[in-house]
Design an enzyme around this catalytic site. Structure first.
Site: not given
Ligand code: GFB
Length: 324
Positions: A18, A113-116, A143, A147, A171-173, A186
């Site tokens: 990857g 993995g992932s924090s989720c 997902y 993981k 964590t979120n990257l 993201h």
């Molecule tokens: O980054 P995100 O999609 O990941 O969203 P998660 C994080 C937060 O940002 C959520 C808000 O509460 C979204 O509602 N948000 C606000 C947005 N505006 C936006 C936007 O324009 N786009 C996106 N994407 N979000 C993911 C998992 O969850 O985290 C994956 O779905 C993975 O599986 C990743 O584990 C690390 O933190 O919600």
């Protein structure tokens, strides 16, 4: 090996599965300063979801170490909309890469993995021991299940065969090489792009998904790659290990920070028809801190560098849904 002893990467052949994704490419950049040989396989040359070709490739290239950074990834909407892809592609990648790595006698494998993987209402900050203590967040359970299966495969190979396979939970990257798809990315990449386009268009407001109240912790991908190399050298256990920054803020504050970095001065409008996802996702990273690793990029400087990368990429990764 958790701190004191060391796995020496010198002279080793390290396969980064990857390598075109955000994490894989950061790991390749980080490995450039180690005295090792980095192996990568072009997608056109090898489909890592296919076990036979993967096994043949590994037999021919004989890595000592594998970093399994190949995954179908995306933000909250992509996870919600493509459950089959997120579940099945990731399971296929894990079965193929992990099984083949065992078959060719790979010495060390690092699984991402992932924090989720932790329950929606896990105790915060989330320690590794929170795994499987409650129901998952529904937007990303496909997902998360894949993981968790990958993590369990590493534990199983370790238990049954003594393979030195470890699992790392970031964590979120965010950072260089992210996917800027308007719907599938993201939140960091989504907002960088949206604020940038709004700035160019002089738009009076920008939509931010959800209520703005969810709390997220953000880590720069180059710091995460540094943690992966650190763990390859210093961590060997069947327990997963968390990697976070401790930089936690609400999505509303995060959006304001991104708007400042981009230089967008309009209004933020929260679109509550979009999902919030997990209310809070802060990792307990005390385990990796205790063995001597910490991040060194601040959120402000990391986002500024990411915006710069976005500007320089000239739209390279803007429209693809990405499998790293
Ligand atoms: O980054 P995100 O999609 O990941 O969203 P998660 C994080 C937060 O940002 C959520 C808000 O509460 C979204 O509602 N948000 C606000 C947005 N505006 C936006 C936007 O324009 N786009 C996106 N994407 N979000 C993911 C998992 O969850 O985290 C994956 O779905 C993975 O599986 C990743 O584990 C690390 O933190 O919600």
């Amino acid at each position: 090996m958790t701190g004191a002893s060391t796995y020496d990467l010198t002279g080793k052949r390290v396969f980064v599965a990857g390598h075109r994704g955000m994490v894989g490419s950061a790991v390749v950049r980080r490995l450039a300063s180690e005295n090792c040989t980095v192996l990568t396989a072009d997608r056109r040359e090898l489909d890592l979801t296919k076990e036979e070709p993967t096994l043949r490739w590994l037999e021919a290239n004989r890595p000592d170490v594998v970093v399994h950074a190949a995954a179908k990834v995306g933000g909250i909407a992509a996870n919600n909309n493509f459950p089959v892809d997120f579940l099945c592609d990731n399971l296929a990648l894990e079965l193929s890469v992990i099984r083949a790595s065992h078959a060719v006698g790979v010495r060390r494998l690092l699984f991402l993995g992932s924090s989720c993987i932790y329950p929606k209402h896990a105790k915060q900050p989330m320690a590794e021991s929170e795994l499987l203590t409650g129901p998952l967040e529904p937007t990303n359970e496909w997902y998360a299940i894949a993981k968790i299966a990958g993590l369990k495969m590493c534990q199983a190979y370790r238990r049954q065969f003594g393979d030195d396979f470890i699992s790392v939970m970031p964590t979120n990257l965010y950072g260089r090489g992210d996917n800027y798809h308007p719907d599938h990315s993201h939140v960091p990449a989504a907002l960088i792009r949206r604020f940038h386009e709004a700035k160019l268009a002089n738009a009076p407001s920008v939509s931010v998904w959800g209520t703005g109240t969810p709390l997220r912790e953000f880590l720069n991908v180059d710091d995460f790659a540094d943690a992966c190399v650190f763990l390859l050298k210093h961590y060997s256990s069947d327990l997963p290990i968390n990697v976070g920054s401790g930089d936690e803020l609400s999505i509303a504050d995060f959006a304001t920070t991104v708007a400042d970095v981009v230089g967008y001065r309009g209004k933020l409008v929260f679109d509550t028809s979009k999902p919030d996802g997990t209310p809070r996702k802060l990792l307990d990273s005390s385990k990796i801190r205790a063995i001597g690793w910490r991040p060194n990029t601040t959120l402000g400087s990391g986002l500024a560098a990411t915006y710069n990368d976005f500007l320089q990429s000239g739209g390279r990764r803007l429209d693809a849904i990405v499998r790293s």
